[in-house]
Design a protein around this motif. Structure first.
Motif, PDB file in Angstrom:
ATOM      1  N   LEU A   1     -16.722 -22.777  -4.626  1.00 33.01           N
ATOM      2  CA  LEU A   1     -18.146 -22.465  -4.561  1.00 33.01           C
ATOM      3  C   LEU A   1     -18.880 -23.190  -5.678  1.00 33.01           C
ATOM      4  O   LEU A   1     -19.977 -23.695  -5.480  1.00 33.01           O
ATOM      5  CB  LEU A   1     -18.358 -20.951  -4.651  1.00 33.01           C
ATOM      6  N   GLN A   2     -18.262 -23.279  -6.857  1.00 32.51           N
ATOM      7  CA  GLN A   2     -18.894 -23.982  -7.972  1.00 32.51           C
ATOM      8  C   GLN A   2     -19.168 -25.445  -7.617  1.00 32.51           C
ATOM      9  O   GLN A   2     -20.225 -25.980  -7.940  1.00 32.51           O
ATOM     10  CB  GLN A   2     -18.009 -23.910  -9.218  1.00 32.51           C
ATOM     11  N   ALA A   3     -18.234 -26.101  -6.935  1.00 35.18           N
ATOM     12  CA  ALA A   3     -18.433 -27.499  -6.537  1.00 35.18           C
ATOM     13  C   ALA A   3     -19.615 -27.626  -5.581  1.00 35.18           C
ATOM     14  O   ALA A   3     -20.403 -28.566  -5.665  1.00 35.18           O
ATOM     15  CB  ALA A   3     -17.168 -28.062  -5.910  1.00 35.18           C
ATOM     16  N   ALA A   4     -19.754 -26.670  -4.678  1.00 30.78           N
ATOM     17  CA  ALA A   4     -20.886 -26.696  -3.738  1.00 30.78           C
ATOM     18  C   ALA A   4     -22.203 -26.476  -4.477  1.00 30.78           C
ATOM     19  O   ALA A   4     -23.198 -27.148  -4.193  1.00 30.78           O
ATOM     20  CB  ALA A   4     -20.694 -25.636  -2.658  1.00 30.78           C
ATOM     21  N   ILE A   5     -22.220 -25.555  -5.440  1.00 31.78           N
ATOM     22  CA  ILE A   5     -23.439 -25.309  -6.219  1.00 31.78           C
ATOM     23  C   ILE A   5     -23.827 -26.556  -6.998  1.00 31.78           C
ATOM     24  O   ILE A   5     -24.990 -26.953  -7.026  1.00 31.78           O
ATOM     25  CB  ILE A   5     -23.238 -24.100  -7.157  1.00 31.78           C
ATOM     26  N   THR A   6     -22.846 -27.201  -7.606  1.00 27.22           N
ATOM     27  CA  THR A   6     -23.103 -28.413  -8.383  1.00 27.22           C
ATOM     28  C   THR A   6     -23.662 -29.527  -7.494  1.00 27.22           C
ATOM     29  O   THR A   6     -24.575 -30.246  -7.886  1.00 27.22           O
ATOM     30  CB  THR A   6     -21.819 -28.881  -9.086  1.00 27.22           C
ATOM     31  N   ALA A   7     -23.138 -29.651  -6.272  1.00 25.44           N
ATOM     32  CA  ALA A   7     -23.562 -30.719  -5.357  1.00 25.44           C
ATOM     33  C   ALA A   7     -24.878 -30.404  -4.645  1.00 25.44           C
ATOM     34  O   ALA A   7     -25.501 -31.304  -4.077  1.00 25.44           O
ATOM     35  CB  ALA A   7     -22.474 -30.973  -4.321  1.00 25.44           C
ATOM     36  N   SER A   8     -25.298 -29.151  -4.681  1.00 26.56           N
ATOM     37  CA  SER A   8     -26.486 -28.761  -3.922  1.00 26.56           C
ATOM     38  C   SER A   8     -27.755 -29.341  -4.532  1.00 26.56           C
ATOM     39  O   SER A   8     -27.820 -29.645  -5.721  1.00 26.56           O
ATOM     40  CB  SER A   8     -26.599 -27.233  -3.857  1.00 26.56           C
TER      41      SER A   8
END
Length: 195
Positions: free
Chosen positions: A49-56
């Motif tokens: 989820l952290q990777a998705a937040i960073t990429a968002s």
């Protein structure tokens, strides 16, 4: 008969060629991926989820594909994102969330527990930050944390406001002492809405 088969074959080739003009750009989620973002008709999956937040980017909706963990996270100022839990659970464990953007959690359960990682609060509401829970459950269990641990901390008097809202959502907060909402005594500093 040959003419009919010829026409059918030509028609089939024409349909296949037309389909090639509209390629499917969706990427398949790898086994173990927990989140995905669809932007401009392209879906990208992420292992955390952290990777998705960073990429968002502002305006994105992150969809969970399974239960997820969330480490200490900063939601950047000016960034507006939605995390659609799709009924899954987010274990934020000992995370400290710094909310400076406009963040919405929907259709999920978020559990925060233990001692916040290096901080004395679970959720820090920065000036102009907005945290929204819709059709969700937030559980903060700080019963094992230090006596000065706070569930949510709001901006100081005179700073721009922050807001937290719960719409059709459940909230449970267990803190060892009565420091549940620091800075929220005077709603000039922040707003909490229960709907």
């Amino acid at each position: 008969k040959k003419a009919i088969y010829g026409r059918l074959l030509c028609g089939l080739v024409a349909v296949l060629m037309a389909l090639m003009l509209f390629p499917v750009r969706e990427t398949r989620a790898a086994e173990g991926d927990v989140a995905q973002i669809t932007r401009d008709e392209t879906t990208t999956s992420y292992a955390t989820l952290q990777a998705a937040i960073t990429a968002s980017v502002s305006g994105d909706t992150i969809e969970l594909l399974s239960d997820a963990t969330l480490p200490t996270t900063s939601f950047l100022s000016g960034k507006t994102i939605t995390i659609d839990g799709k009924g899954f659970t987010i274990d934020a464990g000992q995370a400290y969330l710094n909310v400076a953007g406009n963040i919405t959690f929907e259709n999920c359960t978020m559990n925060m527990h233990g001692v916040p990682n290096g901080h004395w609060m679970y959720i820090y509401m920065a000036s102009n930050g907005s945290l929204n829970f819709e059709d969700s459950t937030l559980n903060i269990d700080g019963s094992d944390a230090a006596d000065n641990t706070t569930a949510m901390y709001f901006p100081e008097p005179g700073d721009p406001k922050a807001s937290v809202s719960f719409t059709r959502s459940n909230v449970t907060i267990k803190i060892a002492v009565e420091m549940v909402l620091v800075g929220a005594e005077n709603l000039i500093m922040g707003t909490i809405l229960l709907r």
